[in-house]
Design a protein around this motif. Structure first.
Motif, PDB file in Angstrom:
ATOM      1  N   SER A  85       0.834  -1.205   0.000  1.00  0.00           N
ATOM      2  CA  SER A  85       0.000   0.000   0.000  1.00  0.00           C
ATOM      3  C   SER A  85       0.863   1.247   0.000  1.00  0.00           C
ATOM      4  O   SER A  85       0.577   2.212  -0.707  1.00  0.00           O
ATOM      5  CB  SER A  85      -0.928   0.017   1.216  1.00  0.00           C
ATOM      6  N   LEU A  86       1.926   1.224   0.783  1.00  0.00           N
ATOM      7  CA  LEU A  86       2.820   2.384   0.848  1.00  0.00           C
ATOM      8  C   LEU A  86       3.469   2.648  -0.511  1.00  0.00           C
ATOM      9  O   LEU A  86       3.546   3.783  -0.964  1.00  0.00           O
ATOM     10  CB  LEU A  86       3.888   2.183   1.916  1.00  0.00           C
ATOM     11  N   ILE A  87       3.897   1.590  -1.171  1.00  0.00           N
ATOM     12  CA  ILE A  87       4.502   1.745  -2.492  1.00  0.00           C
ATOM     13  C   ILE A  87       3.486   2.302  -3.485  1.00  0.00           C
ATOM     14  O   ILE A  87       3.784   3.204  -4.261  1.00  0.00           O
ATOM     15  CB  ILE A  87       5.086   0.408  -2.985  1.00  0.00           C
ATOM     16  N   GLY A  88       2.261   1.776  -3.437  1.00  0.00           N
ATOM     17  CA  GLY A  88       1.209   2.255  -4.334  1.00  0.00           C
ATOM     18  C   GLY A  88       0.897   3.723  -4.132  1.00  0.00           C
ATOM     19  O   GLY A  88       0.809   4.494  -5.093  1.00  0.00           O
ATOM     20  N   ILE A  89       0.754   4.125  -2.889  1.00  0.00           N
ATOM     21  CA  ILE A  89       0.449   5.531  -2.578  1.00  0.00           C
ATOM     22  C   ILE A  89       1.617   6.427  -2.987  1.00  0.00           C
ATOM     23  O   ILE A  89       1.426   7.503  -3.541  1.00  0.00           O
ATOM     24  CB  ILE A  89       0.108   5.691  -1.084  1.00  0.00           C
ATOM     25  N   THR A  90       2.843   5.968  -2.733  1.00  0.00           N
ATOM     26  CA  THR A  90       4.023   6.752  -3.088  1.00  0.00           C
ATOM     27  C   THR A  90       4.132   6.931  -4.597  1.00  0.00           C
ATOM     28  O   THR A  90       4.387   8.044  -5.088  1.00  0.00           O
ATOM     29  CB  THR A  90       5.300   6.085  -2.530  1.00  0.00           C
ATOM     30  N   LEU A  91       3.939   5.848  -5.349  1.00  0.00           N
ATOM     31  CA  LEU A  91       3.992   5.952  -6.810  1.00  0.00           C
ATOM     32  C   LEU A  91       2.882   6.842  -7.351  1.00  0.00           C
ATOM     33  O   LEU A  91       3.100   7.620  -8.282  1.00  0.00           O
ATOM     34  CB  LEU A  91       3.920   4.564  -7.447  1.00  0.00           C
ATOM     35  N   ALA A  92       1.698   6.722  -6.780  1.00  0.00           N
ATOM     36  CA  ALA A  92       0.582   7.564  -7.220  1.00  0.00           C
ATOM     37  C   ALA A  92       0.890   9.034  -6.953  1.00  0.00           C
ATOM     38  O   ALA A  92       0.647   9.897  -7.804  1.00  0.00           O
ATOM     39  CB  ALA A  92      -0.706   7.143  -6.513  1.00  0.00           C
ATOM     40  N   SER A  93       1.437   9.332  -5.792  1.00  0.00           N
ATOM     41  CA  SER A  93       1.795  10.717  -5.452  1.00  0.00           C
ATOM     42  C   SER A  93       2.897  11.235  -6.365  1.00  0.00           C
ATOM     43  O   SER A  93       2.861  12.385  -6.816  1.00  0.00           O
ATOM     44  CB  SER A  93       2.241  10.812  -3.994  1.00  0.00           C
ATOM     45  N   ALA A  94       3.885  10.387  -6.643  1.00  0.00           N
ATOM     46  CA  ALA A  94       4.977  10.796  -7.536  1.00  0.00           C
ATOM     47  C   ALA A  94       4.456  11.067  -8.944  1.00  0.00           C
ATOM     48  O   ALA A  94       4.881  12.029  -9.593  1.00  0.00           O
ATOM     49  CB  ALA A  94       6.056   9.716  -7.564  1.00  0.00           C
ATOM     50  N   ALA A  95       3.528  10.236  -9.407  1.00  0.00           N
ATOM     51  CA  ALA A  95       2.943  10.444 -10.741  1.00  0.00           C
ATOM     52  C   ALA A  95       2.223  11.785 -10.811  1.00  0.00           C
ATOM     53  O   ALA A  95       2.337  12.515 -11.797  1.00  0.00           O
ATOM     54  CB  ALA A  95       1.983   9.300 -11.083  1.00  0.00           C
ATOM     55  N   VAL A  96       1.502  12.109  -9.758  1.00  0.00           N
ATOM     56  CA  VAL A  96       0.795  13.395  -9.708  1.00  0.00           C
ATOM     57  C   VAL A  96       1.801  14.550  -9.732  1.00  0.00           C
ATOM     58  O   VAL A  96       1.611  15.538 -10.447  1.00  0.00           O
ATOM     59  CB  VAL A  96      -0.113  13.463  -8.459  1.00  0.00           C
ATOM     60  N   ALA A  97       2.879  14.427  -8.985  1.00  0.00           N
ATOM     61  CA  ALA A  97       3.896  15.487  -8.957  1.00  0.00           C
ATOM     62  C   ALA A  97       4.526  15.668 -10.334  1.00  0.00           C
ATOM     63  O   ALA A  97       4.752  16.800 -10.786  1.00  0.00           O
ATOM     64  CB  ALA A  97       4.969  15.157  -7.920  1.00  0.00           C
ATOM     65  N   VAL A  98       4.801  14.565 -11.019  1.00  0.00           N
ATOM     66  CA  VAL A  98       5.396  14.635 -12.359  1.00  0.00           C
ATOM     67  C   VAL A  98       4.438  15.320 -13.331  1.00  0.00           C
ATOM     68  O   VAL A  98       4.839  16.178 -14.121  1.00  0.00           O
ATOM     69  CB  VAL A  98       5.789  13.224 -12.861  1.00  0.00           C
ATOM     70  N   ILE A  99       3.169  14.962 -13.277  1.00  0.00           N
ATOM     71  CA  ILE A  99       2.171  15.573 -14.184  1.00  0.00           C
ATOM     72  C   ILE A  99       2.074  17.081 -13.925  1.00  0.00           C
ATOM     73  O   ILE A  99       2.030  17.874 -14.870  1.00  0.00           O
ATOM     74  CB  ILE A  99       0.799  14.926 -13.987  1.00  0.00           C
ATOM     75  N   CYS A 100       2.047  17.459 -12.644  1.00  0.00           N
ATOM     76  CA  CYS A 100       1.986  18.892 -12.323  1.00  0.00           C
ATOM     77  C   CYS A 100       3.227  19.612 -12.850  1.00  0.00           C
ATOM     78  O   CYS A 100       3.119  20.715 -13.387  1.00  0.00           O
ATOM     79  CB  CYS A 100       1.862  19.091 -10.817  1.00  0.00           C
ATOM     80  N   ALA A 101       4.396  18.992 -12.715  1.00  0.00           N
ATOM     81  CA  ALA A 101       5.632  19.604 -13.211  1.00  0.00           C
ATOM     82  C   ALA A 101       5.596  19.736 -14.732  1.00  0.00           C
ATOM     83  O   ALA A 101       6.001  20.765 -15.277  1.00  0.00           O
ATOM     84  CB  ALA A 101       6.836  18.769 -12.776  1.00  0.00           C
ATOM     85  N   ILE A 102       5.092  18.718 -15.409  1.00  0.00           N
ATOM     86  CA  ILE A 102       5.000  18.764 -16.874  1.00  0.00           C
ATOM     87  C   ILE A 102       4.078  19.904 -17.318  1.00  0.00           C
ATOM     88  O   ILE A 102       4.407  20.668 -18.220  1.00  0.00           O
ATOM     89  CB  ILE A 102       4.520  17.409 -17.435  1.00  0.00           C
ATOM     90  N   PHE A 103       2.910  20.012 -16.672  1.00  0.00           N
ATOM     91  CA  PHE A 103       1.981  21.093 -17.025  1.00  0.00           C
ATOM     92  C   PHE A 103       2.600  22.454 -16.737  1.00  0.00           C
ATOM     93  O   PHE A 103       2.437  23.404 -17.499  1.00  0.00           O
ATOM     94  CB  PHE A 103       0.656  20.936 -16.274  1.00  0.00           C
ATOM     95  N   ASN A 104       3.332  22.547 -15.636  1.00  0.00           N
ATOM     96  CA  ASN A 104       3.974  23.809 -15.282  1.00  0.00           C
ATOM     97  C   ASN A 104       5.045  24.177 -16.312  1.00  0.00           C
ATOM     98  O   ASN A 104       5.121  25.325 -16.761  1.00  0.00           O
ATOM     99  CB  ASN A 104       4.571  23.723 -13.882  1.00  0.00           C
TER     100      ASN A 104
END
Length: 146
Positions: free
Chosen positions: A77-96
């Motif tokens: 669960s921790l790995i899943g949540i961490t990867l999901a959070s990292a994916a969101v951060a990457v998408i936000c950085a790409i849009f920025n």
């Protein structure tokens, strides 16, 4: 971090909770000062130091809670949540980056929608929620017998 910290406090293990918070505060102040004053990162060092402090406190609380409160730790669960959070951060950085740092309201809503879809999708893929927890969601109307 907060869940295990609350578990420690609920189990009257206040000193252990205070230790993790104190260590996190020292890391945040020390690393933040170093990154902001002595590196080219400047103010960008502040959130990096905060992340490091939260990560450290989370690890300490997890170790304390699993040892002293007999809580189970679910690495998947921790790995899943961490990867999901990292994916969101990457998408936000790409849009920025794509917008040159000048994100419009419409573009922000699109980014948020994409992030939510990816986050929820990764949580489902990694089976972060149990079947019992998913049944508690008010997604469908239950049969009511009057």
């Amino acid at each position: 971090m907060h869940s295990f910290n609350g578990a420690l406090q609920g189990a009257s293990r206040y000193k252990l909770s205070i230790i993790s918070i104190a260590v996190a505060a020292i890391i945040k102040l020390g690393l933040g000062s170093i990154l902001m004053l002595f590196t080219p990162l400047g103010i960008v060092g502040a959130p990096i130091a905060s992340s490091a402090a939260f990560l450290t406190a989370g690890i300490i609380n997890t170790v304390f809670a699993t040892k002293h409160c007999y809580l189970k730790f679910d690495a998947k669960s921790l790995i899943g949540i961490t990867l999901a959070s990292a994916a969101v951060a990457v998408i936000c950085a790409i849009f920025n980056l794509a917008s040159g740092g000048n994100v419009s309201t419409a573009l922000m809503f699109i980014a948020i929608f994409i992030c939510v879809v990816i986050y929820v999708g990764l949580l489902i893929i990694f089976k972060v929620f149990t079947k019992k927890e998913l049944e508690l969601l008010p997604l469908k109307e239950k049969n009511k017998h009057d």
